[in-house]
Design a protein around this motif. Structure first.
Motif, PDB file in Angstrom:
ATOM      1  N   TRP A  39       0.821  -1.206   0.000  1.00 49.77           N
ATOM      2  CA  TRP A  39       0.000   0.000   0.000  1.00 49.77           C
ATOM      3  C   TRP A  39       0.857   1.260   0.000  1.00 49.77           C
ATOM      4  CZ3 TRP A  39      -4.466   2.477  -0.566  1.00 49.77           C
ATOM      5  CH2 TRP A  39      -5.596   1.698  -0.868  1.00 49.77           C
ATOM      6  N   LEU A  91      -6.571  -2.297  -3.382  1.00 52.49           N
ATOM      7  CA  LEU A  91      -5.934  -1.269  -4.220  1.00 52.49           C
ATOM      8  C   LEU A  91      -6.870  -0.840  -5.339  1.00 52.49           C
ATOM      9  CD1 LEU A  91      -2.213  -2.384  -4.603  1.00 52.49           C
ATOM     10  CD2 LEU A  91      -3.068  -0.339  -3.495  1.00 52.49           C
ATOM     11  N   LEU A 135      -5.144   5.121   3.157  1.00 42.85           N
ATOM     12  CA  LEU A 135      -4.077   4.183   3.531  1.00 42.85           C
ATOM     13  C   LEU A 135      -4.493   3.336   4.724  1.00 42.85           C
ATOM     14  CD1 LEU A 135      -1.069   3.426   2.977  1.00 42.85           C
ATOM     15  CD2 LEU A 135      -0.464   5.095   4.706  1.00 42.85           C
ATOM     16  N   GLY A 158      -7.279   0.928   3.723  1.00 42.02           N
ATOM     17  CA  GLY A 158      -6.786  -0.040   2.745  1.00 42.02           C
ATOM     18  C   GLY A 158      -5.969  -1.125   3.421  1.00 42.02           C
ATOM     19  N   VAL A 159      -5.031  -0.711   4.280  1.00 41.29           N
ATOM     20  CA  VAL A 159      -4.186  -1.687   4.971  1.00 41.29           C
ATOM     21  C   VAL A 159      -5.008  -2.493   5.973  1.00 41.29           C
ATOM     22  CG1 VAL A 159      -2.190  -1.950   6.473  1.00 41.29           C
ATOM     23  CG2 VAL A 159      -2.131  -0.281   4.635  1.00 41.29           C
ATOM     24  N   SER A 210      -6.852  -5.171   4.117  1.00 42.60           N
ATOM     25  CA  SER A 210      -5.946  -6.238   3.669  1.00 42.60           C
ATOM     26  C   SER A 210      -5.544  -7.121   4.839  1.00 42.60           C
ATOM     27  CB  SER A 210      -4.683  -5.646   3.044  1.00 42.60           C
ATOM     28  OG  SER A 210      -5.011  -4.618   2.163  1.00 42.60           O
TER      29      SER A 210
END
Lengths: 204, 222
Positions: free
Chosen positions: B56, B134, B174, B177-178, B181
């Motif tokens: 990321w 992503l 960010l 997103g992380v 994941s």
């Protein structure tokens, strides 16, 4: 069709470039804007094109399309050619033809014809990066022909053009005026057509 | 519609040709991710744990790297003047430019992710999850970054200013997103919650980005 600006005032970077300027142009007539360097010729054209904020005054276009603003009915030919070096000559032209919105009313033949008129039909496949300054200028002029707009705002249109290019451009402008168009051009050299002169700036 | 399609086509083909910026982002992404295992050392478990965050970060920095040309290139060659004068609303033109930028520079990052996942010891499910986040998150990076790109034109400062302006806006993207994941990879928390917020951030930026960019371009005309 009549384009008129009254009491125009332009301020750039905190400095007044001009104020109380009146400009008027009618269908079928060309106005040459002259004056010393820094007098505000380019600023006036950009003001009319809606690319600079007016500090005062008013601009109106009578007899145009009431649905559209003046900038949407005007072509602006500036110092910068608005060409992408990576695209070929004909790709550059057809992009502007589609984007500026006359693709529905004109055929691809118009673009080819515009290129032929400015004498660039033999380099249509060449990336624009390889064009000379004069050829870039010719390609910009082809844009004026490929998309029909009644008002032409030209900033030093003949710079970098050779003698034959200048006379060809004079013919193009004459044709545009015959069709009821309006031309305002900032220039230092004679355009080769009948013009009314508008002198701005003092004897600086 | 033809006008917007023409703009997208032009921007994508300019980006993909010689001198265009499309590949630079992917190369940068590749460099960051390839270097990371060497820096972290031969600890496979740690690498796997850090994997999504590294991917990321790489994607975020890569997309920032190419963003500053979004409007400055058009401003420098005078195209922006004509885009402002066109009959297409400036907001839509901005959205089309951002979409073209995402297609040319954002999408390749998503495509490269599965390959780079191998270098970080991520299994198929984990790389799939990172690629999916992503795919959902990079549009948000592009569309919020567009605001910074428009300001960079107006203020006549590129590069660093853009990163400083845009970074705070991209931090939420960010984080979620992380988080999404990691949730898919190991966590007890469900994947759906952070992923939905990530999608919401993207949708929000799709709306706000074009308006803010167009407003700043209009205001800064010169």
């Amino acid at each position: 069709m009549k384009l008129s600006g009254r009491g125009l005032r332009c301020v750039r970077g905190g400095r007044e470039v001009f104020s109380g300027l009146d400009v008027m142009a009618e269908s079928g007539h060309a106005v040459a804007i002259t004056g010393p360097n820094g007098a505000g010729k380019t600023s006036l054209l950009r003001l009319l094109a809606g690319l600079l904020a007016m500090a005062g005054g008013s601009i109106s276009l009578e007899g145009g399309d009431p649905e559209l603003t003046l900038p949407e009915q005007a072509h602006y030919l500036g110092h910068r050619d608005a060409l992408k070096p990576a695209l070929s000559v004909s790709e550059n032209l057809s992009f502007w033809r589609e984007f500026l919105g006359s693709a529905s009313r004109s055929s691809p033949a118009d673009a080819a014809q515009a290129l032929a008129t400015v004498g660039l039909d033999h380099v249509g496949h060449l990336p624009a990066a390889y064009l000379s300054a004069g050829q870039r200028r010719r390609l910009s002029i082809a844009r004026l022909l490929a998309v029909k707009r009644p008002v032409w705002l030209l900033d030093e249109p003949t710079s970098a053009l050779d003698v034959s290019g200048q006379s060809a451009f004079a013919a193009v402008m004459t044709e545009h005026l015959k069709g009821g168009g309006i031309i305002l051009a900032a220039t230092h050299t004679p355009l080769g057509i009948a013009v009314r002169e508008l002198r701005i700036g003092g004897t600086a | 519609m033809t006008a917007l399609a023409a703009l997208i086509r032009r921007d994508v083909s300019v980006a993909l040709r010689v001198g265009g910026g499309a590949l630079i982002g992917v190369l940068f992404f590749l460099t960051v991710v390839v270097l990371m295992p060497f820096a972290v050392g031969p600890d496979l478990a740690l690498l796997k744990k850090l994997g999504p965050a590294i991917l990321w970060l790489g994607a975020l920095l890569a997309s920032l790297l190419t963003l500053d040309r979004l409007f400055t290139a058009d401003h420098d060659d005078g195209s922006l003047d004509l885009i402002v004068m066109s009959r297409t609303p400036l907001e839509l033109a901005c959205a089309a430019k951002a979409l073209a930028h995402w297609l040319a520079a954002g999408l390749p990052l998503v495509v490269a992710t599965p390959v780079l996942g191998l270098l970080l010891n991520l299994d198929g499910v984990a790389t799939g999850a990172v690629a999916l986040t992503l795919l959902a998150g990079t549009p948000a990076l592009t569309f919020t970054g567009m605001i910074g790109a428009a300001l960079a034109v107006v203020l006549r400062r590129g590069g660093l200013l853009l990163s400083v302006l845009v970074l705070p806006l991209s931090i939420p993207v960010l984080i979620f997103g992380v988080a999404a994941s990691n949730a898919a990879l190991s966590g007890p928390s469900p994947f759906g919650t952070p992923f939905s917020i990530l999608c919401a951030l993207s949708l929000m930026s799709l709306v706000i980005g074009p308006f803010a960019a167009a407003a700043s371009l209009r205001h800064g005309l010169d």
